[in-house]
Design a protein around this motif. Structure first.
Motif, PDB file in Angstrom:
ATOM      1  N   SER A   6       0.827  -1.212   0.000  1.00  0.00           N
ATOM      2  CA  SER A   6       0.000   0.000   0.000  1.00  0.00           C
ATOM      3  C   SER A   6       0.862   1.263   0.000  1.00  0.00           C
ATOM      4  O   SER A   6       0.426   2.306  -0.482  1.00  0.00           O
ATOM      5  N   SER A   7       2.095   1.181   0.509  1.00  0.00           N
ATOM      6  CA  SER A   7       2.973   2.350   0.513  1.00  0.00           C
ATOM      7  C   SER A   7       3.916   2.403  -0.696  1.00  0.00           C
ATOM      8  O   SER A   7       4.681   3.345  -0.843  1.00  0.00           O
ATOM      9  N   SER A   8       3.838   1.418  -1.575  1.00  0.00           N
ATOM     10  CA  SER A   8       4.693   1.381  -2.749  1.00  0.00           C
ATOM     11  C   SER A   8       4.310   2.475  -3.743  1.00  0.00           C
ATOM     12  O   SER A   8       3.142   2.573  -4.142  1.00  0.00           O
ATOM     13  N   PRO A   9       5.284   3.298  -4.161  1.00  0.00           N
ATOM     14  CA  PRO A   9       4.971   4.317  -5.175  1.00  0.00           C
ATOM     15  C   PRO A   9       4.481   3.695  -6.488  1.00  0.00           C
ATOM     16  O   PRO A   9       3.635   4.272  -7.173  1.00  0.00           O
ATOM     17  N   ALA A  10       4.975   2.521  -6.833  1.00  0.00           N
ATOM     18  CA  ALA A  10       4.605   1.888  -8.103  1.00  0.00           C
ATOM     19  C   ALA A  10       3.264   1.159  -8.032  1.00  0.00           C
ATOM     20  O   ALA A  10       2.522   1.131  -9.017  1.00  0.00           O
ATOM     21  N   LEU A  11       2.944   0.560  -6.881  1.00  0.00           N
ATOM     22  CA  LEU A  11       1.755  -0.287  -6.811  1.00  0.00           C
ATOM     23  C   LEU A  11       0.701   0.163  -5.807  1.00  0.00           C
ATOM     24  O   LEU A  11      -0.400  -0.378  -5.794  1.00  0.00           O
ATOM     25  N   GLY A  12       1.018   1.121  -4.962  1.00  0.00           N
ATOM     26  CA  GLY A  12       0.121   1.528  -3.884  1.00  0.00           C
ATOM     27  C   GLY A  12      -1.286   1.880  -4.320  1.00  0.00           C
ATOM     28  O   GLY A  12      -2.258   1.494  -3.678  1.00  0.00           O
ATOM     29  N   ARG A  13      -1.416   2.581  -5.408  1.00  0.00           N
ATOM     30  CA  ARG A  13      -2.766   2.993  -5.844  1.00  0.00           C
ATOM     31  C   ARG A  13      -3.597   1.832  -6.389  1.00  0.00           C
ATOM     32  O   ARG A  13      -4.815   1.935  -6.496  1.00  0.00           O
ATOM     33  N   TYR A  14      -2.956   0.724  -6.730  1.00  0.00           N
ATOM     34  CA  TYR A  14      -3.668  -0.442  -7.256  1.00  0.00           C
ATOM     35  C   TYR A  14      -3.904  -1.523  -6.206  1.00  0.00           C
ATOM     36  O   TYR A  14      -4.756  -2.377  -6.381  1.00  0.00           O
ATOM     37  N   PHE A  15      -3.138  -1.483  -5.115  1.00  0.00           N
ATOM     38  CA  PHE A  15      -3.204  -2.531  -4.104  1.00  0.00           C
ATOM     39  C   PHE A  15      -4.506  -2.454  -3.317  1.00  0.00           C
ATOM     40  O   PHE A  15      -4.927  -1.387  -2.903  1.00  0.00           O
ATOM     41  N   ARG A  16      -5.121  -3.619  -3.076  1.00  0.00           N
ATOM     42  CA  ARG A  16      -6.369  -3.679  -2.315  1.00  0.00           C
ATOM     43  C   ARG A  16      -6.228  -4.496  -1.029  1.00  0.00           C
ATOM     44  O   ARG A  16      -6.699  -4.083   0.005  1.00  0.00           O
ATOM     45  N   SER A  17      -5.593  -5.677  -1.100  1.00  0.00           N
ATOM     46  CA  SER A  17      -5.485  -6.493   0.116  1.00  0.00           C
ATOM     47  C   SER A  17      -4.442  -7.590  -0.039  1.00  0.00           C
ATOM     48  O   SER A  17      -4.014  -7.907  -1.147  1.00  0.00           O
ATOM     49  N   ILE A  55       6.469  -7.480  -8.992  1.00  0.00           N
ATOM     50  CA  ILE A  55       5.760  -7.501  -7.706  1.00  0.00           C
ATOM     51  C   ILE A  55       6.653  -8.096  -6.617  1.00  0.00           C
ATOM     52  O   ILE A  55       6.733  -7.572  -5.510  1.00  0.00           O
ATOM     53  N   ARG A  56       7.365  -9.184  -6.919  1.00  0.00           N
ATOM     54  CA  ARG A  56       8.302  -9.776  -5.952  1.00  0.00           C
ATOM     55  C   ARG A  56       9.428  -8.808  -5.612  1.00  0.00           C
ATOM     56  O   ARG A  56       9.867  -8.717  -4.467  1.00  0.00           O
ATOM     57  N   ILE A  58       9.352  -5.595  -5.474  1.00  0.00           N
ATOM     58  CA  ILE A  58       8.874  -4.574  -4.536  1.00  0.00           C
ATOM     59  C   ILE A  58       9.076  -5.071  -3.108  1.00  0.00           C
ATOM     60  O   ILE A  58       9.583  -4.355  -2.243  1.00  0.00           O
ATOM     61  N   LEU A  59       8.720  -6.324  -2.857  1.00  0.00           N
ATOM     62  CA  LEU A  59       8.902  -6.910  -1.528  1.00  0.00           C
ATOM     63  C   LEU A  59      10.381  -7.062  -1.196  1.00  0.00           C
ATOM     64  O   LEU A  59      10.818  -6.713  -0.100  1.00  0.00           O
ATOM     65  N   ARG A  60      11.157  -7.557  -2.131  1.00  0.00           N
ATOM     66  CA  ARG A  60      12.604  -7.708  -1.909  1.00  0.00           C
ATOM     67  C   ARG A  60      13.255  -6.373  -1.558  1.00  0.00           C
ATOM     68  O   ARG A  60      14.064  -6.287  -0.646  1.00  0.00           O
ATOM     69  N   GLN A  61      12.926  -5.336  -2.297  1.00  0.00           N
ATOM     70  CA  GLN A  61      13.515  -4.021  -2.036  1.00  0.00           C
ATOM     71  C   GLN A  61      13.163  -3.532  -0.644  1.00  0.00           C
ATOM     72  O   GLN A  61      13.990  -2.973   0.057  1.00  0.00           O
ATOM     73  N   ASN A  62      11.936  -3.783  -0.217  1.00  0.00           N
ATOM     74  CA  ASN A  62      11.516  -3.380   1.113  1.00  0.00           C
ATOM     75  C   ASN A  62      12.327  -4.123   2.183  1.00  0.00           C
ATOM     76  O   ASN A  62      12.757  -3.530   3.166  1.00  0.00           O
ATOM     77  N   ILE A  63      12.568  -5.400   1.966  1.00  0.00           N
ATOM     78  CA  ILE A  63      13.372  -6.195   2.911  1.00  0.00           C
ATOM     79  C   ILE A  63      14.801  -5.670   2.953  1.00  0.00           C
ATOM     80  O   ILE A  63      15.367  -5.487   4.033  1.00  0.00           O
ATOM     81  N   TYR A  64      15.391  -5.393   1.801  1.00  0.00           N
ATOM     82  CA  TYR A  64      16.753  -4.861   1.744  1.00  0.00           C
ATOM     83  C   TYR A  64      16.845  -3.497   2.423  1.00  0.00           C
ATOM     84  O   TYR A  64      17.819  -3.189   3.107  1.00  0.00           O
ATOM     85  N   ASP A  65      15.831  -2.664   2.236  1.00  0.00           N
ATOM     86  CA  ASP A  65      15.833  -1.322   2.829  1.00  0.00           C
ATOM     87  C   ASP A  65      15.779  -1.380   4.348  1.00  0.00           C
ATOM     88  O   ASP A  65      16.281  -0.485   5.018  1.00  0.00           O
ATOM     89  N   GLU A  66      15.130  -2.416   4.904  1.00  0.00           N
ATOM     90  CA  GLU A  66      15.028  -2.542   6.362  1.00  0.00           C
ATOM     91  C   GLU A  66      16.332  -3.014   6.986  1.00  0.00           C
ATOM     92  O   GLU A  66      16.569  -2.785   8.155  1.00  0.00           O
ATOM     93  N   ASP A  67      17.184  -3.692   6.219  1.00  0.00           N
ATOM     94  CA  ASP A  67      18.450  -4.193   6.767  1.00  0.00           C
ATOM     95  C   ASP A  67      19.452  -3.140   6.893  1.00  0.00           C
ATOM     96  O   ASP A  67      19.783  -2.237   7.085  1.00  0.00           O
TER      97      ASP A  67
END
Length: 67
Positions: A6-17, A55-56, A58-67
């Motif tokens: 939901s916070s992704s600049p690329a996918l946030g506006r399309y994400f529902r659940s 789509i994968r 986006i998740l990977r980048q989020n994991i890398y950013d948290e490390d």
């Protein structure tokens, strides 16, 4: 997952659940379903933005950013 997509600049506006379909404690495996609302007949949208690799990543980048 909900926060990531939901916070992704690329996918946030399309994400529902996001919903966990199954979970295994033994192998630490989670199967989940992501739901997006996508525009109809946009040239290349499904092939590019809704590409499973994109789509994968986006998740990977989020994991890398948290490390």
């Amino acid at each position: 997952l909900t926060e990531v997509y939901s916070s992704s600049p690329a996918l946030g506006r399309y994400f529902r659940s996001a919903q966990v379909i199954s979970f295994s404690n033994e192998s630490s495996t989670v199967i989940y379903q992501l739901v997006f609302s996508v525009p109809s007949s946009t040239e290349g949208f499904m092939e590019n933005t809704m590409n499973p690799d994109f789509i994968r990543n986006i998740l990977r980048q989020n994991i890398y950013d948290e490390d």
